[in-house]
Design a protein around this motif. Structure first.
Motif, PDB file in Angstrom:
ATOM      1  N   SER A 147       0.855  -1.184   0.000  1.00  0.00           N
ATOM      2  CA  SER A 147       0.000   0.000   0.000  1.00  0.00           C
ATOM      3  C   SER A 147       0.891   1.234   0.000  1.00  0.00           C
ATOM      4  O   SER A 147       2.024   1.202   0.494  1.00  0.00           O
ATOM      5  CB  SER A 147      -0.904   0.009   1.235  1.00  0.00           C
ATOM      6  OG  SER A 147      -0.164   0.309   2.395  1.00  0.00           O
ATOM      7  N   ASP A 148       0.393   2.322  -0.574  1.00  0.00           N
ATOM      8  CA  ASP A 148       1.224   3.523  -0.662  1.00  0.00           C
ATOM      9  C   ASP A 148       1.325   4.258   0.665  1.00  0.00           C
ATOM     10  O   ASP A 148       1.945   5.313   0.754  1.00  0.00           O
ATOM     11  CB  ASP A 148       0.719   4.468  -1.760  1.00  0.00           C
ATOM     12  CG  ASP A 148      -0.687   4.980  -1.494  1.00  0.00           C
ATOM     13  OD1 ASP A 148      -1.238   4.689  -0.416  1.00  0.00           O
ATOM     14  OD2 ASP A 148      -1.244   5.669  -2.369  1.00  0.00           O
ATOM     15  N   TYR A 149       0.698   3.699   1.707  1.00  0.00           N
ATOM     16  CA  TYR A 149       0.825   4.297   3.031  1.00  0.00           C
ATOM     17  C   TYR A 149       2.147   3.899   3.686  1.00  0.00           C
ATOM     18  O   TYR A 149       2.543   4.447   4.700  1.00  0.00           O
ATOM     19  CB  TYR A 149      -0.352   3.860   3.916  1.00  0.00           C
ATOM     20  CG  TYR A 149      -0.524   4.695   5.154  1.00  0.00           C
ATOM     21  CD1 TYR A 149      -0.164   4.213   6.407  1.00  0.00           C
ATOM     22  CD2 TYR A 149      -1.027   5.988   5.065  1.00  0.00           C
ATOM     23  CE1 TYR A 149      -0.313   4.990   7.541  1.00  0.00           C
ATOM     24  CE2 TYR A 149      -1.179   6.769   6.195  1.00  0.00           C
ATOM     25  CZ  TYR A 149      -0.823   6.268   7.424  1.00  0.00           C
ATOM     26  OH  TYR A 149      -0.963   7.046   8.540  1.00  0.00           O
ATOM     27  N   ASP A 151       6.108   3.795   3.927  1.00  0.00           N
ATOM     28  CA  ASP A 151       7.225   4.635   3.491  1.00  0.00           C
ATOM     29  C   ASP A 151       8.232   3.820   2.688  1.00  0.00           C
ATOM     30  O   ASP A 151       8.587   2.700   3.061  1.00  0.00           O
ATOM     31  CB  ASP A 151       7.931   5.245   4.708  1.00  0.00           C
ATOM     32  CG  ASP A 151       7.090   6.313   5.379  1.00  0.00           C
ATOM     33  OD1 ASP A 151       6.277   6.942   4.680  1.00  0.00           O
ATOM     34  OD2 ASP A 151       7.235   6.507   6.602  1.00  0.00           O
ATOM     35  N   THR A 154      11.854   6.717  -2.518  1.00  0.00           N
ATOM     36  CA  THR A 154      11.555   6.855  -3.946  1.00  0.00           C
ATOM     37  C   THR A 154      12.766   7.321  -4.759  1.00  0.00           C
ATOM     38  O   THR A 154      12.721   7.310  -5.988  1.00  0.00           O
ATOM     39  CB  THR A 154      10.389   7.834  -4.164  1.00  0.00           C
ATOM     40  OG1 THR A 154      10.666   9.070  -3.496  1.00  0.00           O
ATOM     41  CG2 THR A 154       9.096   7.247  -3.610  1.00  0.00           C
ATOM     42  N   LEU A 159       8.286   3.690  -7.574  1.00  0.00           N
ATOM     43  CA  LEU A 159       7.010   3.348  -6.951  1.00  0.00           C
ATOM     44  C   LEU A 159       5.895   3.715  -7.923  1.00  0.00           C
ATOM     45  O   LEU A 159       5.752   4.873  -8.304  1.00  0.00           O
ATOM     46  CB  LEU A 159       6.847   4.108  -5.635  1.00  0.00           C
ATOM     47  CG  LEU A 159       5.654   3.748  -4.754  1.00  0.00           C
ATOM     48  CD1 LEU A 159       5.805   2.334  -4.207  1.00  0.00           C
ATOM     49  CD2 LEU A 159       5.518   4.739  -3.603  1.00  0.00           C
ATOM     50  N   ASN A 161       1.782   3.478  -8.667  1.00  0.00           N
ATOM     51  CA  ASN A 161       0.435   3.182  -8.182  1.00  0.00           C
ATOM     52  C   ASN A 161      -0.398   2.588  -9.317  1.00  0.00           C
ATOM     53  O   ASN A 161      -0.391   3.100 -10.433  1.00  0.00           O
ATOM     54  CB  ASN A 161      -0.221   4.460  -7.661  1.00  0.00           C
ATOM     55  CG  ASN A 161      -1.645   4.232  -7.210  1.00  0.00           C
ATOM     56  OD1 ASN A 161      -2.574   4.269  -8.008  1.00  0.00           O
ATOM     57  ND2 ASN A 161      -1.819   3.988  -5.931  1.00  0.00           N
ATOM     58  N   SER A 164      -6.683   1.881  -6.653  1.00  0.00           N
ATOM     59  CA  SER A 164      -7.214   2.592  -5.492  1.00  0.00           C
ATOM     60  C   SER A 164      -8.026   1.613  -4.659  1.00  0.00           C
ATOM     61  O   SER A 164      -8.883   0.898  -5.185  1.00  0.00           O
ATOM     62  CB  SER A 164      -8.101   3.761  -5.934  1.00  0.00           C
ATOM     63  OG  SER A 164      -7.319   4.768  -6.543  1.00  0.00           O
ATOM     64  N   ARG A 270      -6.867   4.370  -0.070  1.00  0.00           N
ATOM     65  CA  ARG A 270      -5.411   4.254  -0.180  1.00  0.00           C
ATOM     66  C   ARG A 270      -5.051   3.671  -1.536  1.00  0.00           C
ATOM     67  O   ARG A 270      -5.864   3.022  -2.193  1.00  0.00           O
ATOM     68  CB  ARG A 270      -4.843   3.368   0.932  1.00  0.00           C
ATOM     69  CG  ARG A 270      -5.225   1.907   0.813  1.00  0.00           C
ATOM     70  CD  ARG A 270      -4.588   1.057   1.893  1.00  0.00           C
ATOM     71  NE  ARG A 270      -5.044  -0.331   1.779  1.00  0.00           N
ATOM     72  CZ  ARG A 270      -4.681  -1.306   2.609  1.00  0.00           C
ATOM     73  NH1 ARG A 270      -3.873  -1.043   3.617  1.00  0.00           N
ATOM     74  NH2 ARG A 270      -5.136  -2.534   2.446  1.00  0.00           N
ATOM     75  N   GLY A 271      -3.838   3.912  -1.949  1.00  0.00           N
ATOM     76  CA  GLY A 271      -3.365   3.367  -3.207  1.00  0.00           C
ATOM     77  C   GLY A 271      -2.588   2.083  -2.985  1.00  0.00           C
ATOM     78  O   GLY A 271      -1.990   1.869  -1.931  1.00  0.00           O
ATOM     79  N   SER A 273       0.514  -0.066  -4.760  1.00  0.00           N
ATOM     80  CA  SER A 273       1.605   0.208  -5.693  1.00  0.00           C
ATOM     81  C   SER A 273       2.579  -0.957  -5.749  1.00  0.00           C
ATOM     82  O   SER A 273       2.615  -1.804  -4.859  1.00  0.00           O
ATOM     83  CB  SER A 273       2.367   1.471  -5.264  1.00  0.00           C
ATOM     84  OG  SER A 273       1.502   2.574  -5.114  1.00  0.00           O
ATOM     85  N   ALA A 275       6.844  -1.655  -6.324  1.00  0.00           N
ATOM     86  CA  ALA A 275       8.123  -0.953  -6.219  1.00  0.00           C
ATOM     87  C   ALA A 275       9.254  -1.883  -6.627  1.00  0.00           C
ATOM     88  O   ALA A 275       9.235  -3.075  -6.322  1.00  0.00           O
ATOM     89  CB  ALA A 275       8.345  -0.462  -4.789  1.00  0.00           C
TER      90      ALA A 275
END
Length: 298
Positions: A147-149, A151, A154, A159, A161, A164, A270-271, A273, A275
């Motif tokens: 989740s993009d929440y 940390d 970058t 990263l 997305n 949603s 939340r998104g 993503s 990575a």
């Protein structure tokens, strides 16, 4: 320095026994010792020490082991990438995912991917964010899905997305909220609220957004449950209510075990993503896998 020396070092660092290392490497014990000695001479530093007749990594050895693992993993990946250029339906995709993404999102993508590329193996590692980050840094996984929440650096990682994820309020069918189509989060302040324990990224996401919506989490009667599946079952049996990803409760909503109530506050979104290293060349198989992720929107 050669690959044989690195392999001997990594194997010996894991078993800390020259005898067992020789067995795993299919060579003699003197051959293992010679490889380690040459590597230490090249680096001009000791990698092992013997204390109380037992072998241990030196502090330098502990640090160098991380580099050796990265080198060997990159070499393995490069060989596999070359094979995939000749045959895209081959090789392995190593995927790391948070528990939510690995359980409720990826099986659908994996099934679709295997229909097109049946010869490609998929290794899905469902783990904590901390462990996933370490494996990504060590090149033990091609990419991670989170989740993009959470940390992430970058500057070092790309990263992207692709989805949603909306959260909904859930309650048992006989709860007073079950007759509502939507409600404000402030209306649940006196309810028993089921939530994950401390150090959960989802918990942090929920508590922060509760505060933004004007709800003090301290006022809620919190019941901590260590898994999302446990939270869902708690709601089914009337233990309390919760706010969870709708993607995780679609089946229970359709079966009538749980009722969903839309939240008026637009905060609970939340998104999701993926990575990977910015300087990493993804294999054709990994690229084909990532290309299927947007299908989750449909």
């Amino acid at each position: 320095m050669d690959i044989g020396q690195l392999e001997a070092f990594v194997v010996l660092s894991e078993c800390l026994s020259v005898t067992r290392a020789a067995e795993q490497l299919y060579c003699t014990q003197p051959a293992v010792s010679i490889r380690i000695k040459k590597l230490e001479e090249t680096l001009n530093t000791p990698l092992f020490e013997r204390l109380n007749n037992r072998l241990h990594l030196t502090s330098q050895g502990v640090v160098y082991r991380e580099y050796a693992l990265q080198i060997l993993n990159l070499l393995k990946q490069s060989r596999e990438h070359m094979r995939q250029f000749d045959n895209p339906d081959s090789g392995t995709v190593n995927v790391g995912a948070s528990h939510f993404c690995g359980v409720w999102l990826l099986p659908r993508i994996m099934a679709d991917f295997k229909k097109t590329f049946p010869g490609v193996n998929i290794r899905l590692d469902i783990s904590t964010t901390e462990k996933l980050s370490r494996k990504l840094a060590a090149h033990e996984t091609d990419f991670i899905i989170i989740s993009d929440y959470i940390d992430i650096d970058t500057k070092k990682y790309r990263l992207v997305n692709f989805l949603s994820d909306s959260f909904v309020l859930i309650c048992p069918p006989d709860h007073w909220l079950a007759a509502r189509q939507e409600c404000s989060i402030r209306e649940i302040q006196d309810e028993t609220f089921l939530i994950k324990p401390a150090f959960s990224a989802t918990r942090s996401f929920l508590l922060e957004n509760l505060r933004r919506a004007g709800v003090e989490p301290e006022r809620l009667r919190l019941v901590e449950i260590g898994s999302l599946e446990g939270i869902k079952q708690g709601v089914v049996y009337g233990l309390g209510i919760s706010v969870v990803s709708r993607l995780a409760v679609e089946q229970e909503i359709r079966s009538g075990q749980i009722r969903e109530i839309k939240l008026k506050e637009p905060l609970f979104l939340r998104g999701i993503s993926y990575a990977h290293h910015r300087d990493k060349l993804l294999s054709p198989a990994a690229q084909n896998f990532l290309a299927r992720l947007p299908a989750l929107k449909s």
